[in-house]
Scaffold this motif. Structure first.
Motif, PDB file in Angstrom:
ATOM      1  N   SER A 259      31.141  43.253  29.228  1.00 53.65           N
ATOM      2  CA  SER A 259      31.292  42.308  30.337  1.00 53.65           C
ATOM      3  C   SER A 259      32.755  42.187  30.758  1.00 53.65           C
ATOM      4  O   SER A 259      33.061  42.119  31.949  1.00 53.65           O
ATOM      5  N   LYS A 260      33.658  42.160  29.797  1.00 55.14           N
ATOM      6  CA  LYS A 260      35.083  42.083  30.146  1.00 55.14           C
ATOM      7  C   LYS A 260      35.484  43.294  30.985  1.00 55.14           C
ATOM      8  O   LYS A 260      36.268  43.169  31.936  1.00 55.14           O
ATOM      9  N   ARG A 261      34.948  44.451  30.618  1.00 55.32           N
ATOM     10  CA  ARG A 261      35.277  45.657  31.369  1.00 55.32           C
ATOM     11  C   ARG A 261      34.607  45.659  32.732  1.00 55.32           C
ATOM     12  O   ARG A 261      35.245  45.892  33.761  1.00 55.32           O
ATOM     13  N   ASN A 262      33.305  45.377  32.777  1.00 54.22           N
ATOM     14  CA  ASN A 262      32.566  45.453  34.037  1.00 54.22           C
ATOM     15  C   ASN A 262      33.028  44.417  35.057  1.00 54.22           C
ATOM     16  O   ASN A 262      32.981  44.660  36.265  1.00 54.22           O
ATOM     17  N   LEU A 263      33.446  43.248  34.576  1.00 52.24           N
ATOM     18  CA  LEU A 263      33.904  42.192  35.488  1.00 52.24           C
ATOM     19  C   LEU A 263      35.386  42.325  35.814  1.00 52.24           C
ATOM     20  O   LEU A 263      35.905  41.571  36.639  1.00 52.24           O
ATOM     21  N   GLU A 264      36.073  43.268  35.167  1.00 49.58           N
ATOM     22  CA  GLU A 264      37.502  43.516  35.409  1.00 49.58           C
ATOM     23  C   GLU A 264      38.299  42.206  35.286  1.00 49.58           C
ATOM     24  O   GLU A 264      39.027  41.809  36.189  1.00 49.58           O
ATOM     25  N   LEU A 265      38.146  41.573  34.133  1.00 43.51           N
ATOM     26  CA  LEU A 265      38.789  40.276  33.927  1.00 43.51           C
ATOM     27  C   LEU A 265      40.303  40.394  33.775  1.00 43.51           C
ATOM     28  O   LEU A 265      41.052  39.615  34.369  1.00 43.51           O
ATOM     29  N   VAL A 266      40.766  41.344  32.958  1.00 44.50           N
ATOM     30  CA  VAL A 266      42.212  41.437  32.731  1.00 44.50           C
ATOM     31  C   VAL A 266      42.801  42.778  33.136  1.00 44.50           C
ATOM     32  O   VAL A 266      44.019  42.920  33.218  1.00 44.50           O
ATOM     33  N   GLY A 273      45.011  48.908  35.086  1.00 43.64           N
ATOM     34  CA  GLY A 273      46.183  48.060  35.289  1.00 43.64           C
ATOM     35  C   GLY A 273      45.765  46.649  35.629  1.00 43.64           C
ATOM     36  O   GLY A 273      44.591  46.352  35.891  1.00 43.64           O
ATOM     37  N   LYS A 274      46.741  45.760  35.658  1.00 43.13           N
ATOM     38  CA  LYS A 274      46.474  44.344  35.906  1.00 43.13           C
ATOM     39  C   LYS A 274      46.094  44.085  37.359  1.00 43.13           C
ATOM     40  O   LYS A 274      45.228  43.254  37.651  1.00 43.13           O
ATOM     41  N   LYS A 275      46.736  44.787  38.305  1.00 50.75           N
ATOM     42  CA  LYS A 275      46.492  44.532  39.719  1.00 50.75           C
ATOM     43  C   LYS A 275      45.039  44.808  40.084  1.00 50.75           C
ATOM     44  O   LYS A 275      44.491  45.868  39.801  1.00 50.75           O
ATOM     45  N   GLY A 276      44.415  43.832  40.727  1.00 53.92           N
ATOM     46  CA  GLY A 276      43.015  43.958  41.105  1.00 53.92           C
ATOM     47  C   GLY A 276      42.070  43.257  40.147  1.00 53.92           C
ATOM     48  O   GLY A 276      40.865  43.211  40.376  1.00 53.92           O
ATOM     49  N   LEU A 278      40.955  39.724  37.696  1.00 49.66           N
ATOM     50  CA  LEU A 278      40.977  38.266  37.835  1.00 49.66           C
ATOM     51  C   LEU A 278      42.298  37.707  37.314  1.00 49.66           C
ATOM     52  O   LEU A 278      42.854  36.758  37.889  1.00 49.66           O
ATOM     53  N   LEU A 279      42.828  38.290  36.238  1.00 47.46           N
ATOM     54  CA  LEU A 279      44.111  37.852  35.704  1.00 47.46           C
ATOM     55  C   LEU A 279      45.211  37.992  36.749  1.00 47.46           C
ATOM     56  O   LEU A 279      46.046  37.109  36.925  1.00 47.46           O
ATOM     57  N   TRP A 280      45.207  39.113  37.449  1.00 45.74           N
ATOM     58  CA  TRP A 280      46.209  39.357  38.502  1.00 45.74           C
ATOM     59  C   TRP A 280      46.122  38.286  39.589  1.00 45.74           C
ATOM     60  O   TRP A 280      47.138  37.780  40.065  1.00 45.74           O
ATOM     61  N   LEU A 281      44.908  37.924  39.965  1.00 49.98           N
ATOM     62  CA  LEU A 281      44.715  36.931  41.022  1.00 49.98           C
ATOM     63  C   LEU A 281      45.235  35.555  40.597  1.00 49.98           C
ATOM     64  O   LEU A 281      45.914  34.869  41.371  1.00 49.98           O
ATOM     65  N   LEU A 282      44.904  35.141  39.379  1.00 51.36           N
ATOM     66  CA  LEU A 282      45.198  33.776  38.947  1.00 51.36           C
ATOM     67  C   LEU A 282      46.605  33.609  38.365  1.00 51.36           C
ATOM     68  O   LEU A 282      47.059  32.474  38.191  1.00 51.36           O
ATOM     69  N   ASP A 283      47.274  34.714  38.062  1.00 52.16           N
ATOM     70  CA  ASP A 283      48.547  34.600  37.345  1.00 52.16           C
ATOM     71  C   ASP A 283      49.691  34.197  38.276  1.00 52.16           C
ATOM     72  O   ASP A 283      50.488  35.021  38.722  1.00 52.16           O
ATOM     73  N   ARG A 284      49.765  32.900  38.544  1.00 53.56           N
ATOM     74  CA  ARG A 284      50.906  32.332  39.266  1.00 53.56           C
ATOM     75  C   ARG A 284      51.764  31.527  38.300  1.00 53.56           C
ATOM     76  O   ARG A 284      52.440  30.576  38.694  1.00 53.56           O
ATOM     77  N   THR A 285      51.697  31.918  37.025  1.00 52.22           N
ATOM     78  CA  THR A 285      52.535  31.267  36.017  1.00 52.22           C
ATOM     79  C   THR A 285      53.983  31.708  36.219  1.00 52.22           C
ATOM     80  O   THR A 285      54.252  32.741  36.852  1.00 52.22           O
ATOM     81  N   PRO A 577      36.489  36.266  44.362  1.00 50.04           N
ATOM     82  CA  PRO A 577      37.894  35.877  44.505  1.00 50.04           C
ATOM     83  C   PRO A 577      38.852  37.055  44.681  1.00 50.04           C
ATOM     84  O   PRO A 577      39.784  36.979  45.487  1.00 50.04           O
ATOM     85  N   VAL A 578      38.622  38.150  43.963  1.00 47.20           N
ATOM     86  CA  VAL A 578      39.557  39.279  44.032  1.00 47.20           C
ATOM     87  C   VAL A 578      39.334  40.092  45.301  1.00 47.20           C
ATOM     88  O   VAL A 578      40.294  40.457  45.992  1.00 47.20           O
ATOM     89  N   VAL A 579      38.071  40.364  45.634  1.00 39.94           N
ATOM     90  CA  VAL A 579      37.776  41.132  46.854  1.00 39.94           C
ATOM     91  C   VAL A 579      38.310  40.390  48.075  1.00 39.94           C
ATOM     92  O   VAL A 579      38.899  40.991  48.982  1.00 39.94           O
TER      93      VAL A 579
END
Length: 859
Positions: A259-266, A273-276, A278-285, A577-579
């Motif tokens: 699931s982590k792979r199929n959903l491209e979470l990180v 890579g990170k770009k694209g 969910l982590l890339w989208l939310l990482d405004r830290t 969210p990413v699309v």
């Protein structure tokens, strides 16, 4: 060994204890490697392979790297999964008798790196330790650079263990000898994870307190194995390792590696890579530790409603309080990586510059605390109240350290004036001595009339007076004592200059040594704050993640989700969210999603590229975003808490593991069917497409029925088998939906809108046309399709024929059953009539006639 020189004998003896590592053997300013290590390292690092005399007829292969640039070479070796043993001189060569004593002071492995050059700022570097029982196993996960220690317990076999180790992103795994033989090679080949053997598993005394009251034998064994391995490789005290935090299954959503792979979470599947993601989208830290914490939250969504509500409440207020949020962002930008700084303090490799970073971080805490106190949310106020300012530590560092110290801790220039009286005395002697030398130079110029006269210094000759040859005649007789002759000048000394040199050098030598000792004392003092600094790091990184959620939620128009109390999903105008982020938001077509107890399964049909997979993924990502405490991409959203999410989306094979695309598909589906509960979310995309039509269709229908009858999980099932849409009339909780598309002038137009009902046809040739396959291929495909649709052998006709045959078989069966029943009824009547005959009163002819009539009835 006797044939080799003493130095090579020493090398071989040390190497024998570190056979699985490259031995970096210190010789002067170089780390040297010999024999097989040299051959392998020269090829891998692309450095020159040479040789040296080792006492035998044949020269020994040798290569080396300068010690000051060794970090880059070590990085290359470790990132490729190798281990490096650092062997240093541990006695002064000046007092050594024979070969200088050398020892391995540290073993650097993929899971134990501490050098900032080898670590990624925004990622944890985990090492895992495993204990295996008969039907269950325990994994303990540690990031040595931050001290985090987490414990997990699972049920399953070795295959499941490997999947979990991969899902936890471990760089290295520590195993017993028995388990190593079974899974080390598959871990290396399939997941590029380094394995190491450690059989000793009794928890060492100094680490016993880290287990708290945990009594799990497997968890204890895994912890003991980890601690022994860390002591063996790091060879020092590790006070920064935190108490083990046992991750209970009822506290966090379970996300398997599929699931982590199929959903491209990180990371994305294609580019890795990170770009694209969910982590890339939310990482405004704005801090490295905030980015690492965000990744942990994404991979472990909460199952605790109270904590989710707390996080959502803070995000909501930070969205409303723009200026407070901006203040927090500005202040957090001044915060350095407190987690890893605490780790460096314990590890003993922290520098003065690192401690200045610590001071700057502590200097930002009062402002962060003040900003949080302006918020009204109880959770924000609680964090603010608990936040320790560490004022005493800040003042201590402010008094003791220069603001811009050198990189090295052995060259002086670290400690402030006024901190230590003896150091100030040495400094005064050094400064005044140098001032005396400067005044001496001017005085000698004036008295001799030699304007070019100068006083210099080098490490070999010390201080000297230098006069060029053209001016030698101006020196008064007996004024100077000759020191050195150069091609164009002469160098001299005087008794006063030699005395001043002694005082200056003595002061500088003592000053540097004293500064080093004082720095070690400062470092030891800071060690006492490690635990409280780690707690502060958790608070700061958590706040950083929540302000990132507020920032991205405001920018992307996300809404606060509602936790459903009735196990239902109601999403109005939901978006992926990413699309949505990577494409023009105005072009994105939002969709509603409605699931409840009477509508728990959606069978999704429609053409390829119409958006079925996007529709499925967006539900999973929306659920994950809510359960980590972030707002979600929709106009309105109500969702339950999912205990697990299972996905089978996209095509993937495992060539190294010898598994085809279809086998991977079946394995992922099996995992979902075995592990899912009624509170899970299952996403299955095109199940059965990797085999023949009838096999695939049969499997797909059977899987749908199994989930419906035996699991009861909320399920999105997309398929091209339109024949499955008849299940809506057979399964009470299944509803058909389809992604709409229209055909205009022979061209396919995707509407990307999901509506109730079923697609009336497939659009495979149209999609091929959009992909710009050759015109000849497209036209020929259309001809073949027409032929299929008119030919008795077409797949569609075959299905209809099969249905017709089945119906005829049913009718024949009914007819046969009726015939059998009729015959049974007739036989029953004949039996009654036969019983009523009185054979003793009948003539032979009457008996024959009666038997003839009965026979006619049963024929």
């Amino acid at each position: 060994m006797a044939q080799y020189t003493p130095m090579i004998q020493q090398y071989l003896k040390i190497k024998s204890s570190h056979r699985d590592a490259f031995l970096f053997f210190r010789l002067g300013d170089f780390y040297e490697m010999f024999f097989e290590d040299a051959v392998k390292a020269s090829q891998f690092l692309e450095i020159t392979l040479t040789s040296r005399d080792g006492g035998t007829k044949e020269r020994i292969p040798m290569c080396g790297v300068p010690h000051h640039s060794a970090a880059n070479y070590i990085k290359q070796l470790v990132e490729a999964g190798n281990k490096v043993a650092i062997c240093e001189q541990v006695e002064d060569p000046k007092v050594a008798k024979g070969v200088v004593k050398r020892e391995v002071i540290q073993i650097i492995t993929p899971g134990t790196v501490m050098d900032h050059n080898l670590l990624k700022e925004t990622e944890n570097n985990f090492i895992a330790s495993v204990a295996f029982g008969e039907e269950e196993y325990s994994i303990v996960l540690n990031d040595l650079s931050t001290g985090e220690l987490k414990g997990y317990q699972f049920r399953g076999d070795a295959s499941m263990l490997m999947q979990e180790v991969q899902a936890l992103h471990a760089r290295e795994v520590i195993l017993s000898s028995r388990v190593y033989e079974e899974i080390a090679e598959p871990l290396r080949l399939r997941f590029q994870i380094t394995s190491s053997i450690q059989d000793e598993s009794e928890v060492p005394g100094p680490f016993a307190h880290l287990l708290g009251g945990n009594e799990s034998p497997l968890l204890k064994e895994a912890c003991g194995r980890l601690f022994h391995y860390l002591l063996h490789t790091q060879k020092r005290a590790l006070e920064h390792i935190q108490p083990v935090s046992v991750q209970h299954l009822n506290e966090y959503m379970k996300l398997d590696s599929f699931s982590k792979r199929n959903l491209e979470l990180v990371e994305t599947n294609r580019a890795k890579g990170k770009k694209g993601s969910l982590l890339w989208l939310l990482d405004r830290t704005v801090t490295g530790m905030g980015s690492r914490r965000l990744k942990q939250w994404i991979e472990q969504p909460l199952l605790m409603p109270e904590q989710i509500t707390q996080r959502l409440g803070v995000v909501e207020e930070l969205m409303q309080e723009f200026f407070v949020r901006q203040e927090l962002r500005d202040q957090l930008k001044k915060v350095y990586d407190l987690e890893r700084l605490a780790g460096k303090v314990s590890f003993g490799n922290i520098t003065a510059r690192d401690l200045i970073q610590l001071k700057h971080t502590l200097g930002s805490v009062p402002g962060i605390k003040q900003s949080l106190s302006q918020l009204k949310n109880p959770y924000s106020l609680e964090i603010s109240e608990k936040m320790d300012l560490h004022e005493n530590l800040f003042d201590y560092l402010e008094r003791s350290l220069h603001d811009d110290p050198p990189l090295s801790i052995k060259e002086g220039g670290i400690i402030k004036d006024g901190y230590h009286e003896e150091l100030d005395t040495y400094r005064d002697a050094s400064v005044n001595g140098k001032a005396w030398i400067a005044s001496l130079e001017q005085r000698e110029r004036n008295e001799t009339g030699i304007k070019s006269l100068k006083i210099g210094y080098n490490r070999i000759f010390g201080y000297f007076i230098e006069v060029t040859r053209s001016n030698l005649s101006q020196i008064p007789e007996g004024r100077y004592e000759r020191k050195q002759t150069l091609a164009n000048a002469e160098r001299y000394v005087t008794p006063d200059l030699k005395e001043k040199e002694r005082l200056i050098l003595e002061a500088e030598e003592k000053m540097v040594a004293l500064e080093y000792d004082l720095f070690l004392q400062i470092r030891e003092h800071v060690k006492g704050y490690i635990q409280s600094l780690q707690e502060l790091a958790k608070q700061l990184s958590g706040i950083d993640v929540l302000q990132a959620f507020a920032t991205v939620s405001e920018e992307q128009r996300y809404v606060k989700p509602v936790l459903s109390g009735s196990n239902r999903v109601e999403i109005i105008n939901g978006r992926h969210p990413v699309v949505e982020k990577v494409m023009d938001a105005q072009e994105y077509v939002p969709n509603d999603i409605s699931l409840n107890s009477e509508r728990s399964m959606l069978l999704i049909t429609g053409p390829n590229m119409a958006g079925k997979s996007t529709y499925m993924r967006q539900l999973a990502l929306t659920a994950i975003m809510m359960q980590i405490g972030c707002f979600v991409p929709a106009d309105q959203a109500e969702l339950p808490l999912f205990d697990q999410i299972f996905t089978r989306i996209g095509a993937a094979d495992d060539l190294v593991g010898g598994q085809s695309t279809f086998m991977v598909e079946m394995l992922e589906t099996r995992y979902a069917l075995k592990k899912a509960t009624s509170e899970s979310l299952i996403l299955l995309d095109e199940i059965g497409r990797g085999t023949s039509t009838y096999d695939g269709m049969a499997l797909a229908q059977s899987i749908v029925e199994y989930i419906h009858h035996h699991i009861g999980a909320m399920t999105l099932f997309s398929t091209h088998y339109h024949e499955l849409t008849v299940l809506e009339s057979e399964l009470k909780s299944l509803k058909n939906v389809y992604v709409s598309a229209i055909e205009e002038q022979g061209k396919l137009v995707f509407l990307h809108k999901v509506i109730d009902g079923q697609a009336d046809k497939s659009f495979g040739i149209h999609v091929a046309q959009l992909a710009e396959l050759p015109t000849g291929v497209i036209e020929r495909a259309k001809e073949i399709l027409l032929d299929f649709e008119s030919n008795d052998n077409s797949p569609k006709k075959a299905v209809k024929e099969a249905e017709k045959a089945a119906e005829e078989d049913t009718q024949l069966s009914l007819f046969a059953e009726e015939t059998r029943s009729s015959k049974k009824r007739e036989a029953s009547a004949v039996e009654q009539e036969l019983k009523s005959l009185n054979l003793l009163e009948m003539t032979p002819l009457d008996a024959i006639n009666a038997l003839f009539k009965l026979q006619k009835k049963v024929k």
